[in-house]
Design a protein around this motif. Structure first.
Motif, PDB file in Angstrom:
ATOM      1  N   VAL A 115      -3.548  -9.809  10.192  1.00  0.00           N
ATOM      2  CA  VAL A 115      -4.297  -9.059   9.169  1.00  0.00           C
ATOM      3  C   VAL A 115      -3.352  -8.151   8.392  1.00  0.00           C
ATOM      4  CG1 VAL A 115      -6.065  -7.291   8.795  1.00  0.00           C
ATOM      5  CG2 VAL A 115      -6.464  -9.124  10.448  1.00  0.00           C
ATOM      6  N   LEU A 116      -2.450  -7.506   9.105  1.00  0.00           N
ATOM      7  CA  LEU A 116      -1.511  -6.591   8.450  1.00  0.00           C
ATOM      8  C   LEU A 116      -0.535  -7.333   7.548  1.00  0.00           C
ATOM      9  CD1 LEU A 116      -0.692  -4.009  11.259  1.00  0.00           C
ATOM     10  CD2 LEU A 116      -2.185  -3.786   9.285  1.00  0.00           C
ATOM     11  N   PHE A 117      -0.080  -8.494   7.990  1.00  0.00           N
ATOM     12  CA  PHE A 117       0.860  -9.255   7.158  1.00  0.00           C
ATOM     13  C   PHE A 117       0.173  -9.706   5.863  1.00  0.00           C
ATOM     14  CE2 PHE A 117       3.277 -13.094   5.947  1.00  0.00           C
ATOM     15  CZ  PHE A 117       4.533 -12.521   5.846  1.00  0.00           C
ATOM     16  N   LEU A 118      -1.079 -10.153   5.977  1.00  0.00           N
ATOM     17  CA  LEU A 118      -1.831 -10.529   4.776  1.00  0.00           C
ATOM     18  C   LEU A 118      -1.988  -9.328   3.847  1.00  0.00           C
ATOM     19  CD1 LEU A 118      -3.603 -12.518   3.159  1.00  0.00           C
ATOM     20  CD2 LEU A 118      -5.550 -11.773   4.563  1.00  0.00           C
ATOM     21  N   PHE A 119      -2.298  -8.180   4.431  1.00  0.00           N
ATOM     22  CA  PHE A 119      -2.448  -6.968   3.628  1.00  0.00           C
ATOM     23  C   PHE A 119      -1.139  -6.608   2.927  1.00  0.00           C
ATOM     24  CE2 PHE A 119      -1.600  -2.381   3.519  1.00  0.00           C
ATOM     25  CZ  PHE A 119      -2.530  -2.003   2.558  1.00  0.00           C
ATOM     26  N   ILE A 120      -0.027  -6.679   3.646  1.00  0.00           N
ATOM     27  CA  ILE A 120       1.268  -6.317   3.060  1.00  0.00           C
ATOM     28  C   ILE A 120       1.597  -7.236   1.873  1.00  0.00           C
ATOM     29  CG2 ILE A 120       3.763  -6.288   3.485  1.00  0.00           C
ATOM     30  CD1 ILE A 120       3.100  -5.372   6.353  1.00  0.00           C
ATOM     31  N   TYR A 194     -11.542  -4.339  -3.013  1.00  0.00           N
ATOM     32  CA  TYR A 194     -10.160  -3.986  -2.645  1.00  0.00           C
ATOM     33  C   TYR A 194     -10.153  -2.765  -1.717  1.00  0.00           C
ATOM     34  CZ  TYR A 194      -5.119  -3.417  -3.249  1.00  0.00           C
ATOM     35  OH  TYR A 194      -3.773  -3.335  -3.024  1.00  0.00           O
ATOM     36  N   VAL A 195     -11.006  -1.800  -2.016  1.00  0.00           N
ATOM     37  CA  VAL A 195     -11.060  -0.579  -1.200  1.00  0.00           C
ATOM     38  C   VAL A 195     -11.506  -0.908   0.229  1.00  0.00           C
ATOM     39  CG1 VAL A 195     -12.250   1.633  -0.892  1.00  0.00           C
ATOM     40  CG2 VAL A 195     -11.439   0.939  -3.161  1.00  0.00           C
ATOM     41  N   ILE A 196     -12.542  -1.765   0.344  1.00  0.00           N
ATOM     42  CA  ILE A 196     -13.027  -2.150   1.688  1.00  0.00           C
ATOM     43  C   ILE A 196     -11.925  -2.879   2.461  1.00  0.00           C
ATOM     44  CG2 ILE A 196     -14.649  -3.652   2.918  1.00  0.00           C
ATOM     45  CD1 ILE A 196     -16.686  -3.020   0.710  1.00  0.00           C
ATOM     46  N   PHE A 197     -11.247  -3.813   1.777  1.00  0.00           N
ATOM     47  CA  PHE A 197     -10.156  -4.547   2.430  1.00  0.00           C
ATOM     48  C   PHE A 197      -9.051  -3.586   2.867  1.00  0.00           C
ATOM     49  CE2 PHE A 197      -6.029  -6.826   1.798  1.00  0.00           C
ATOM     50  CZ  PHE A 197      -6.106  -7.590   2.951  1.00  0.00           C
ATOM     51  N   TYR A 198      -8.732  -2.613   2.015  1.00  0.00           N
ATOM     52  CA  TYR A 198      -7.685  -1.636   2.319  1.00  0.00           C
ATOM     53  C   TYR A 198      -8.060  -0.822   3.572  1.00  0.00           C
ATOM     54  CZ  TYR A 198      -3.828   1.540   1.099  1.00  0.00           C
ATOM     55  OH  TYR A 198      -2.659   2.270   1.093  1.00  0.00           O
ATOM     56  N   VAL A 199      -9.307  -0.388   3.634  1.00  0.00           N
ATOM     57  CA  VAL A 199      -9.750   0.432   4.773  1.00  0.00           C
ATOM     58  C   VAL A 199      -9.739  -0.395   6.065  1.00  0.00           C
ATOM     59  CG1 VAL A 199     -11.718   1.676   5.752  1.00  0.00           C
ATOM     60  CG2 VAL A 199     -11.109   2.000   3.342  1.00  0.00           C
ATOM     61  N   VAL A 205      -4.048  -1.297  11.246  1.00  0.00           N
ATOM     62  CA  VAL A 205      -2.829  -0.501  11.474  1.00  0.00           C
ATOM     63  C   VAL A 205      -3.026   0.411  12.685  1.00  0.00           C
ATOM     64  CG1 VAL A 205      -1.406   1.377  10.570  1.00  0.00           C
ATOM     65  CG2 VAL A 205      -2.020  -0.542   9.091  1.00  0.00           C
ATOM     66  N   ALA A 206      -4.185   1.060  12.736  1.00  0.00           N
ATOM     67  CA  ALA A 206      -4.459   2.011  13.815  1.00  0.00           C
ATOM     68  C   ALA A 206      -4.406   1.324  15.185  1.00  0.00           C
ATOM     69  CB  ALA A 206      -5.828   2.653  13.592  1.00  0.00           C
ATOM     70  N   ALA A 248      -6.109   5.494   4.391  1.00  0.00           N
ATOM     71  CA  ALA A 248      -7.453   5.030   4.033  1.00  0.00           C
ATOM     72  C   ALA A 248      -8.145   6.000   3.087  1.00  0.00           C
ATOM     73  CB  ALA A 248      -8.288   4.849   5.303  1.00  0.00           C
ATOM     74  N   ALA A 249      -7.796   7.290   3.179  1.00  0.00           N
ATOM     75  CA  ALA A 249      -8.445   8.285   2.323  1.00  0.00           C
ATOM     76  C   ALA A 249      -8.105   8.086   0.848  1.00  0.00           C
ATOM     77  CB  ALA A 249      -8.031   9.697   2.767  1.00  0.00           C
ATOM     78  N   MET A 250      -6.935   7.512   0.565  1.00  0.00           N
ATOM     79  CA  MET A 250      -6.498   7.370  -0.842  1.00  0.00           C
ATOM     80  C   MET A 250      -7.392   6.426  -1.638  1.00  0.00           C
ATOM     81  SD  MET A 250      -2.449   7.296   0.008  1.00  0.00           S
ATOM     82  CE  MET A 250      -1.790   8.538   1.116  1.00  0.00           C
ATOM     83  N   PRO A 251      -7.599   5.169  -1.197  1.00  0.00           N
ATOM     84  CA  PRO A 251      -8.487   4.292  -1.965  1.00  0.00           C
ATOM     85  C   PRO A 251      -9.919   4.795  -2.019  1.00  0.00           C
ATOM     86  CG  PRO A 251      -7.900   3.290   0.135  1.00  0.00           C
ATOM     87  CD  PRO A 251      -7.026   4.481  -0.032  1.00  0.00           C
ATOM     88  N   VAL A 252     -10.377   5.403  -0.913  1.00  0.00           N
ATOM     89  CA  VAL A 252     -11.747   5.928  -0.905  1.00  0.00           C
ATOM     90  C   VAL A 252     -11.883   7.053  -1.940  1.00  0.00           C
ATOM     91  CG1 VAL A 252     -13.467   7.172   0.474  1.00  0.00           C
ATOM     92  CG2 VAL A 252     -12.161   5.289   1.497  1.00  0.00           C
TER      93      VAL A 252
END
Length: 263
Positions: A115-120, A194-199, A205-206, A248-252
């Motif tokens: 999931v993280l690699f796809l996100f990156i 995009y925001v949901i995917f980012y969160v 990550v956590a 996560a706070a940034m896109p939100v």
């Protein structure tokens, strides 16, 4: 084959490389989240755009950036190899799974890493690749009165296509002209999908770091009854809680601003 190559090709060698690249990526996260916190400043993107320009044009940072890209690829590749190898070693699941002390995150590092690699890949394509290659990306001009500290912003159109940035002083006014990556951030984070995917990615990550940070120290043999609790504390609260929450706070926050018509 030399002993060194044999070590690197062994499972232990791959785990050592994963541990070292993982810890290097952890240090990057601290720097990255610190710079991105500039997105919360209400200065029309001045601080963030200057920060992005600095990262792109300061040679030592560029060298570290290429080490970072290499670390991401090696960490992901070796993670994939070890995950596949572990699954092949146990091709048939037990009919009744025995109770295990392993956490959910430790048992799903392959999934979390994927999931993280796809996100990156998506994240770098949307920001890094566009910043370097998108000729349509606009520029901002920030004029700061050095006597009062007041900064005025306007759009800037370069005289030639090769222009990248400039800093000059005109009559006690500092003039900074840089690419407007802040506008790209605003556009991307106004997209709810995009925001949901980012969160979700920050959730990955956590959980990834909840196990990965502590595991790296164990792999390297840096285990001590006095210092291991400190490692656990840092891994849990800094890397698995605080940093993912800040990211996560940034896109939100930017999505909220977009719903308020702030951009």
């Amino acid at each position: 084959m030399s002993e060194f190559k044999q070590t690197l090709n062994s499972s232990l060698g791959k785990k050592l490389i994963m541990a070292l690249t993982g810890l290097f990526l952890c240090t990057f996260l601290i720097v990255h989240v610190g710079g991105n916190l500039l997105l919360f400043k209400h200065d029309d993107g001045f601080s963030f755009n200057v920060y992005a320009n600095f990262l792109t044009h300061f040679p030592p940072i560029e060298v570290i950036a290429y080490l970072l890209y290499l670390s991401i690829l090696v960490h992901a590749l070796y993670g994939l190899i070890l995950t596949v190898k572990n699954r092949k070693a146990r091709p048939v699941r037990y009919a009744v799974a025995a109770k295990s002390d392993a956490s959910w995150s430790s048992k799903n590092m392959g999934l979390l890493g994927s999931v993280l690699f796809l996100f990156i890949v998506i994240h770098m394509g949307d920001f890094w690749f566009r910043y370097h290659n998108d000729k349509t990306m606009g520029f901002k001009e920030y004029r700061t009165d050095l006597a009062t500290g007041e900064t005025k912003v306007s759009d800037y159109t370069p005289a030639n296509a090769e222009f990248s940035h400039s800093v000059s002083t005109e009559n006690n006014v500092e003039v900074v002209r840089v690419k407007d990556l802040h506008a790209r951030v605003t556009t991307s984070f106004s997209n709810l999908i995009y925001v949901i995917f980012y969160v979700i990615a920050m959730g990955a990550v956590a959980f990834h770091l909840l196990h990965g940070f502590q595991s790296a120290f164990r792999t390297l043999g840096w285990v001590h009854r006095k210092y291991t609790p400190v490692v656990y504390f840092i891994g849990t609260w800094l890397f698995a809680v605080i940093i993912p929450l800040l990211f996560a706070a940034m896109p939100v926050y930017y999505y909220y601003l977009s719903t308020q018509g702030a951009h």
